[in-house]
Each structure stands twice: as structure tokens, then as C-alpha cells.
Scaffold this motif. Structure first.
Motif, PDB file in Angstrom:
ATOM      1  N   ALA A   2       0.869  -1.175   0.000  1.00 26.49           N
ATOM      2  CA  ALA A   2       0.000   0.000   0.000  1.00 26.49           C
ATOM      3  C   ALA A   2       0.904   1.223   0.000  1.00 26.49           C
ATOM      4  O   ALA A   2       2.056   1.158   0.434  1.00 26.49           O
ATOM      5  N   MET A   3       0.399   2.330  -0.500  1.00 21.36           N
ATOM      6  CA  MET A   3       1.200   3.546  -0.467  1.00 21.36           C
ATOM      7  C   MET A   3       0.320   4.736  -0.104  1.00 21.36           C
ATOM      8  O   MET A   3      -0.922   4.652  -0.131  1.00 21.36           O
ATOM      9  N   GLY A   4       0.954   5.804   0.273  1.00 19.07           N
ATOM     10  CA  GLY A   4       0.189   6.969   0.676  1.00 19.07           C
ATOM     11  C   GLY A   4       1.028   8.225   0.705  1.00 19.07           C
ATOM     12  O   GLY A   4       2.204   8.218   0.315  1.00 19.07           O
ATOM     13  N   TRP A   5       0.402   9.286   1.181  1.00 18.63           N
ATOM     14  CA  TRP A   5       1.063  10.581   1.305  1.00 18.63           C
ATOM     15  C   TRP A   5       0.732  11.197   2.663  1.00 18.63           C
ATOM     16  O   TRP A   5      -0.430  11.135   3.113  1.00 18.63           O
ATOM     17  N   PHE A   6       1.754  11.772   3.266  1.00 20.82           N
ATOM     18  CA  PHE A   6       1.613  12.581   4.465  1.00 20.82           C
ATOM     19  C   PHE A   6       2.165  13.963   4.142  1.00 20.82           C
ATOM     20  O   PHE A   6       2.855  14.152   3.143  1.00 20.82           O
ATOM     21  N   ARG A   7       1.888  14.917   5.028  1.00 23.64           N
ATOM     22  CA  ARG A   7       2.483  16.241   4.868  1.00 23.64           C
ATOM     23  C   ARG A   7       2.764  16.844   6.240  1.00 23.64           C
ATOM     24  O   ARG A   7       2.144  16.471   7.241  1.00 23.64           O
ATOM     25  N   GLN A   8       3.716  17.776   6.238  1.00 26.72           N
ATOM     26  CA  GLN A   8       4.052  18.477   7.466  1.00 26.72           C
ATOM     27  C   GLN A   8       4.277  19.939   7.151  1.00 26.72           C
ATOM     28  O   GLN A   8       5.198  20.283   6.388  1.00 26.72           O
ATOM     29  N   ALA A   9       3.449  20.775   7.741  1.00 23.40           N
ATOM     30  CA  ALA A   9       3.587  22.217   7.587  1.00 23.40           C
ATOM     31  C   ALA A   9       4.482  22.756   8.697  1.00 23.40           C
ATOM     32  O   ALA A   9       4.614  22.127   9.751  1.00 23.40           O
ATOM     33  N   PRO A  10       5.090  23.906   8.488  1.00 27.25           N
ATOM     34  CA  PRO A  10       5.977  24.482   9.509  1.00 27.25           C
ATOM     35  C   PRO A  10       5.269  24.643  10.848  1.00 27.25           C
ATOM     36  O   PRO A  10       4.166  25.191  10.911  1.00 27.25           O
ATOM     37  N   GLY A  11       5.888  24.130  11.897  1.00 30.36           N
ATOM     38  CA  GLY A  11       5.332  24.275  13.227  1.00 30.36           C
ATOM     39  C   GLY A  11       4.157  23.367  13.544  1.00 30.36           C
ATOM     40  O   GLY A  11       3.544  23.490  14.602  1.00 30.36           O
ATOM     41  N   LYS A  12       3.850  22.453  12.628  1.00 27.79           N
ATOM     42  CA  LYS A  12       2.708  21.556  12.849  1.00 27.79           C
ATOM     43  C   LYS A  12       3.159  20.098  12.811  1.00 27.79           C
ATOM     44  O   LYS A  12       4.224  19.769  12.299  1.00 27.79           O
ATOM     45  N   ASP A  13       2.303  19.239  13.337  1.00 30.61           N
ATOM     46  CA  ASP A  13       2.593  17.811  13.298  1.00 30.61           C
ATOM     47  C   ASP A  13       2.396  17.262  11.880  1.00 30.61           C
ATOM     48  O   ASP A  13       1.619  17.811  11.086  1.00 30.61           O
ATOM     49  N   ARG A  14       3.065  16.173  11.610  1.00 28.91           N
ATOM     50  CA  ARG A  14       2.878  15.494  10.335  1.00 28.91           C
ATOM     51  C   ARG A  14       1.466  14.931  10.293  1.00 28.91           C
ATOM     52  O   ARG A  14       0.984  14.380  11.280  1.00 28.91           O
ATOM     53  N   GLU A  15       0.794  15.045   9.153  1.00 27.63           N
ATOM     54  CA  GLU A  15      -0.583  14.578   9.064  1.00 27.63           C
ATOM     55  C   GLU A  15      -0.811  13.730   7.816  1.00 27.63           C
ATOM     56  O   GLU A  15      -0.181  13.935   6.773  1.00 27.63           O
ATOM     57  N   PHE A  16      -1.719  12.809   7.940  1.00 25.61           N
ATOM     58  CA  PHE A  16      -2.119  11.942   6.834  1.00 25.61           C
ATOM     59  C   PHE A  16      -2.837  12.752   5.767  1.00 25.61           C
ATOM     60  O   PHE A  16      -3.652  13.627   6.087  1.00 25.61           O
ATOM     61  N   VAL A  17      -2.548  12.446   4.496  1.00 26.10           N
ATOM     62  CA  VAL A  17      -3.209  13.114   3.380  1.00 26.10           C
ATOM     63  C   VAL A  17      -4.087  12.125   2.604  1.00 26.10           C
ATOM     64  O   VAL A  17      -5.283  12.361   2.414  1.00 26.10           O
ATOM     65  N   ALA A  18      -3.496  11.035   2.157  1.00 23.79           N
ATOM     66  CA  ALA A  18      -4.248  10.076   1.332  1.00 23.79           C
ATOM     67  C   ALA A  18      -3.505   8.748   1.304  1.00 23.79           C
ATOM     68  O   ALA A  18      -2.295   8.693   1.535  1.00 23.79           O
ATOM     69  N   SER A  19      -4.245   7.677   1.009  1.00 25.41           N
ATOM     70  CA  SER A  19      -3.632   6.369   0.847  1.00 25.41           C
ATOM     71  C   SER A  19      -4.380   5.578  -0.215  1.00 25.41           C
ATOM     72  O   SER A  19      -5.538   5.863  -0.525  1.00 25.41           O
ATOM     73  N   ILE A  20      -3.685   4.560  -0.745  1.00 24.93           N
ATOM     74  CA  ILE A  20      -4.270   3.709  -1.771  1.00 24.93           C
ATOM     75  C   ILE A  20      -3.776   2.297  -1.553  1.00 24.93           C
ATOM     76  O   ILE A  20      -2.613   2.077  -1.207  1.00 24.93           O
ATOM     77  N   SER A  21      -4.663   1.325  -1.727  1.00 20.82           N
ATOM     78  CA  SER A  21      -4.298  -0.071  -1.512  1.00 20.82           C
ATOM     79  C   SER A  21      -3.383  -0.560  -2.628  1.00 20.82           C
ATOM     80  O   SER A  21      -3.209   0.096  -3.645  1.00 20.82           O
ATOM     81  N   TRP A  22      -2.831  -1.769  -2.445  1.00 21.10           N
ATOM     82  CA  TRP A  22      -1.799  -2.235  -3.364  1.00 21.10           C
ATOM     83  C   TRP A  22      -2.318  -2.451  -4.776  1.00 21.10           C
ATOM     84  O   TRP A  22      -1.564  -2.299  -5.740  1.00 21.10           O
ATOM     85  N   LYS A  23      -3.610  -2.736  -4.931  1.00 15.74           N
ATOM     86  CA  LYS A  23      -4.171  -2.862  -6.278  1.00 15.74           C
ATOM     87  C   LYS A  23      -4.866  -1.593  -6.732  1.00 15.74           C
ATOM     88  O   LYS A  23      -5.301  -1.492  -7.868  1.00 15.74           O
ATOM     89  N   GLY A  24      -5.003  -0.647  -5.823  1.00 17.82           N
ATOM     90  CA  GLY A  24      -5.664   0.601  -6.173  1.00 17.82           C
ATOM     91  C   GLY A  24      -7.164   0.596  -5.988  1.00 17.82           C
ATOM     92  O   GLY A  24      -7.835   1.564  -6.314  1.00 17.82           O
TER      93      GLY A  24
END
Length: 119
Positions: free
Chosen positions: A32-54
Motif C-alpha cells: 500500500a502507499m500513501g502521502w503525508f504532509r508536514q507544515a511548519p510548526g505543525k505535526d505530520r498529518e495523513f493526506v491520502a492512501s491507496i491499496s496495493w491494487k488501487g
């Protein structure tokens, strides 16, 4: 698994960017794969994910309807299409991958790519 992101940059609010994540070292389609993001001064947060077959996709409420996650297993590449960008989307975006995601924990992380959205 090694993950390398690209596609970040600077854009005005309302614009679009597409992030790419190229995987190497293992069979990408097993993960599976996904994306996280971290803005300045903030905690890292989940953005999106997709299963191994999509077949299964998940999004943070803050990006639903604006971002689209996809993957091309033949190219060992995942994508994050970001439309209608807002200044609050400014962050470093990280690609992640994992065979099994347990309690929101991902095994592999990329180095990140900067996205800056100006108003």
C-alpha cells in the motif's frame, strides 16, 4: 523499499500540482502507499492512501474533492494530483509505503518534496 518524491514547487492558490513517488528495491505492487504532509510548526498529518491494487482509497477530510491519489504498478510509481490548492496546503509532502499498515504506522518514507501555495 526506497521512495523518491518529485513534482513539488510553488503555485498560486487555485492552481494544481502533481506529485510523483518512484519506488525501488522491492515489488511495489505488494505495498500500500500513501502521502503525508508536514507544515511548519505543525505535526505530520495523513493526506491520502491507496491499496496495493488501487481498489481502496482514503483521504483526509481537508483534501477530499481536491486531491486524487493513484498508482501505476507497472511503473513502480504513485501519484498525488492536487487541484484547487489552498495556502494551507503548504507543506513538505512525504510518500509512504507499507505491506501492512498497523495503527496508522507506515514502514517506508521518502525524503519529502516541498509544496508552497501563495495567496
Amino acid at each position: 523499499v526506497q521512495l523518491v518524491e518529485s513534482g513539488g514547487g510553488s503555485v498560486q492558490a487555485g492552481g494544481s500540482l502533481r506529485l510523483s513517488c518512484v519506488a525501488s528495491g522491492r515489488t511495489f505492487s505488494n505495498y500500500a502507499m500513501g502521502w503525508f504532509r508536514q507544515a511548519p510548526g505543525k505535526d505530520r498529518e495523513f493526506v491520502a492512501s491507496i491499496s496495493w491494487k488501487g481498489g481502496s482509497r482514503d483521504y483526509a477530510d481537508s483534501v477530499k474533492g481536491r486531491f486524487t491519489i493513484s498508482r501505476d504498478n507497472a511503473k513502480n510509481t504513485g501519484y498525488l494530483q492536487m487541484d484547487m490548492l489552498l495556502p494551507e496546503d503548504t507543506a513538505v509532502y512525504y510518500c509512504v509505503a507499507s505491506e501492512i499498515v498497523t495503527a496508522g504506522q507506515w514502514d517506508y518514507w521518502g525524503q519529502g518534496t516541498q509544496v508552497t501555495v501563495s495567496s
